[in-house]
Design a protein around this motif. Structure first.
Motif, PDB file in Angstrom:
ATOM      1  N   ALA A   1      -8.828  -7.805   7.567  1.00 30.85           N
ATOM      2  CA  ALA A   1      -8.787  -8.442   6.251  1.00 30.85           C
ATOM      3  C   ALA A   1      -8.154  -7.519   5.220  1.00 30.85           C
ATOM      4  O   ALA A   1      -7.364  -7.954   4.376  1.00 30.85           O
ATOM      5  N   LEU A   2      -8.478  -6.249   5.301  1.00 30.57           N
ATOM      6  CA  LEU A   2      -7.903  -5.290   4.367  1.00 30.57           C
ATOM      7  C   LEU A   2      -6.402  -5.141   4.606  1.00 30.57           C
ATOM      8  O   LEU A   2      -5.600  -5.075   3.666  1.00 30.57           O
ATOM      9  N   GLN A   3      -6.020  -5.113   5.867  1.00 33.16           N
ATOM     10  CA  GLN A   3      -4.605  -4.939   6.197  1.00 33.16           C
ATOM     11  C   GLN A   3      -3.754  -6.109   5.720  1.00 33.16           C
ATOM     12  O   GLN A   3      -2.596  -5.927   5.329  1.00 33.16           O
ATOM     13  N   SER A   4      -4.317  -7.302   5.724  1.00 36.93           N
ATOM     14  CA  SER A   4      -3.548  -8.484   5.334  1.00 36.93           C
ATOM     15  C   SER A   4      -3.610  -8.765   3.833  1.00 36.93           C
ATOM     16  O   SER A   4      -2.985  -9.717   3.356  1.00 36.93           O
TER      17      SER A   4
ATOM     18  N   ALA B   1     -10.890   4.442  -0.464  1.00 31.01           N
ATOM     19  CA  ALA B   1      -9.553   4.800  -0.941  1.00 31.01           C
ATOM     20  C   ALA B   1      -8.645   5.164   0.235  1.00 31.01           C
ATOM     21  O   ALA B   1      -7.473   4.753   0.282  1.00 31.01           O
ATOM     22  N   GLU B   2      -9.158   5.930   1.199  1.00 28.73           N
ATOM     23  CA  GLU B   2      -8.364   6.296   2.371  1.00 28.73           C
ATOM     24  C   GLU B   2      -8.055   5.074   3.229  1.00 28.73           C
ATOM     25  O   GLU B   2      -6.935   4.914   3.740  1.00 28.73           O
ATOM     26  N   ALA B   3      -9.055   4.200   3.383  1.00 29.94           N
ATOM     27  CA  ALA B   3      -8.840   2.991   4.177  1.00 29.94           C
ATOM     28  C   ALA B   3      -7.771   2.100   3.564  1.00 29.94           C
ATOM     29  O   ALA B   3      -6.917   1.543   4.261  1.00 29.94           O
ATOM     30  N   ILE B   4      -7.786   1.954   2.239  1.00 32.51           N
ATOM     31  CA  ILE B   4      -6.781   1.142   1.560  1.00 32.51           C
ATOM     32  C   ILE B   4      -5.402   1.765   1.722  1.00 32.51           C
ATOM     33  O   ILE B   4      -4.415   1.075   2.015  1.00 32.51           O
ATOM     34  N   GLU B   5      -5.321   3.068   1.552  1.00 36.77           N
ATOM     35  CA  GLU B   5      -4.036   3.747   1.676  1.00 36.77           C
ATOM     36  C   GLU B   5      -3.455   3.593   3.070  1.00 36.77           C
ATOM     37  O   GLU B   5      -2.236   3.450   3.241  1.00 36.77           O
ATOM     38  N   THR B   6      -4.327   3.574   4.076  1.00 34.29           N
ATOM     39  CA  THR B   6      -3.870   3.468   5.462  1.00 34.29           C
ATOM     40  C   THR B   6      -3.564   2.028   5.860  1.00 34.29           C
ATOM     41  O   THR B   6      -2.529   1.751   6.476  1.00 34.29           O
ATOM     42  N   LEU B   7      -4.454   1.112   5.501  1.00 33.56           N
ATOM     43  CA  LEU B   7      -4.355  -0.260   5.992  1.00 33.56           C
ATOM     44  C   LEU B   7      -3.644  -1.204   5.030  1.00 33.56           C
ATOM     45  O   LEU B   7      -3.088  -2.218   5.458  1.00 33.56           O
ATOM     46  N   ALA B   8      -3.695  -0.920   3.742  1.00 32.42           N
ATOM     47  CA  ALA B   8      -3.112  -1.843   2.750  1.00 32.42           C
ATOM     48  C   ALA B   8      -2.293  -1.074   1.724  1.00 32.42           C
ATOM     49  O   ALA B   8      -2.517  -1.190   0.510  1.00 32.42           O
TER      50      ALA B   8
END
Length: 325
Positions: free
Chosen positions: A69-72, A88-95
């Motif tokens: 969901a975050l990636q899309s 923040a790291e997850a968003i930077e990586t996935l989105a």
């Protein structure tokens, strides 16, 4: 990229589902924010919730479906790194291309500093400043807890418990969505206006609910409620824990017990996710009641009605805990 995020990103490649045709894909961090976004998007699409109800947002492991969901996502609405520094790291990586809106930092949002002390009030006429805010009392420093806020950021992140913030955020959410989906701008703006009207009525209801117990004192399990306290001028006397990420020191517990004994505190609010033994220790030998409050509303149904139900449930928990009958 951490190994965990690598695996989540890999899994997300296979789990991303079909998007709404010509509608933005929206991801949000916690259930209260999900409710506000769902209100604005009502009748158009639905946002994806990243952190499931009942989980502690400060530390959380994404499921593959949540990573997908975050990636899309075209847009991410979140409180910000003060609440979820790991996100923040997850968003930077996935989105990395998603439009980000950290709601705690938007123009007009109320920001409050952390309160380091176990006891918030000095029980004299200098307890409050001219704006109704709490004045720090350095003589009550709890040195075992004073670094907790450094883990999460500069500001108290529990800002969703301010209905004033919620109304500000509804407008911001509608504006951001209109930027990427101008065809539905009128609907977003109308939904935001409707949501504001609901919250304005909610605030009147809460004022009425709290009126019968004004002037009585209460202690909270951890210092998560000062935005609610500020909006309704209904201050807590202190907090057993500074945050939900640490246990209080013996000195802090002793100070809270002394506050209850000396000033006749009527209520101690526990939380369903955390150690009931601490609350029992604090209550031992006192006449104070124990209530249950959940700042994240884990038992409430997700959707546009979630947010007003959350605020109303908190006011009822306080009132029932502090009643004198």
């Amino acid at each position: 990229m951490s190994r965990t995020l690598f695996h989540l990103c890999f899994a997300a490649m296979f789990l991303t589902g079909p998007a709404y045709a010509d509608r933005p894909q929206v991801a949000v961090d916690i259930a209260p924010v999900h409710s506000l976004v769902a209100q604005v998007m009502d009748g158009i699409a639905a946002p994806d919730l990243i952190i499931q109800p009942g989980a502690t947002p400060h530390e959380y492991s994404l499921r593959p479906s949540e990573a997908a969901a975050l990636q899309s996502a075209d847009i991410v609405f979140w409180i910000g790194p003060d609440l979820t520094p790991w996100l923040a790291e997850a968003i930077e990586t996935l989105a990395p291309t998603a439009a980000l809106t950290p709601l705690l930092d938007v123009d007009g949002a109320i920001q409050l500093e952390f309160r380091d002390n176990a006891v918030f009030k000095a029980h004299d006429h200098s307890d409050h400043d001219d704006q109704g805010g709490h004045v720090d009392h350095d003589d009550h420093d709890d040195h075992d807890d004073h670094d907790d806020h450094d883990v999460h950021g500069a500001h108290d992140p529990h800002a969703w418990l301010s209905p004033q913030n919620a109304m500000t955020w509804l407008d911001v959410i509608a504006s951001r969505l209109s930027d990427v989906d101008p065809v539905n701008s009128d609907a977003y703006l109308a939904n935001a206006a409707s949501g504001r009207a609901v919250i304005e009525a909610l605030m009147e209801d809460v004022e009425t609910t709290l009126a019968s117990v004004r002037g009585r004192e209460f202690i909270v399990f951890h210092d998560a409620y000062q935005y609610f306290e500020t909006d309704f001028d209904f201050p807590a006397s202190g907090a057993i824990s500074m945050s939900d990420a640490s246990d209080p020191s013996p000195a802090r517990i002793a100070e809270i017990r002394g506050e209850i004994a000396e000033h006749g505190v009527a209520c101690v609010l526990a939380e369903p996710q955390f150690n009931p033994g601490l609350v029992a220790t604090v209550l031992r030998g006192s006449d104070a009641r124990m209530g249950i409050a959940d700042p994240l509303g884990a038992e409430l149904e997700l959707g546009p009605k979630f947010y007003p139900q959350l605020i109303r449930s908190l006011s009822r928990a306080l009132t029932e805990c502090m009643r004198s009958d």
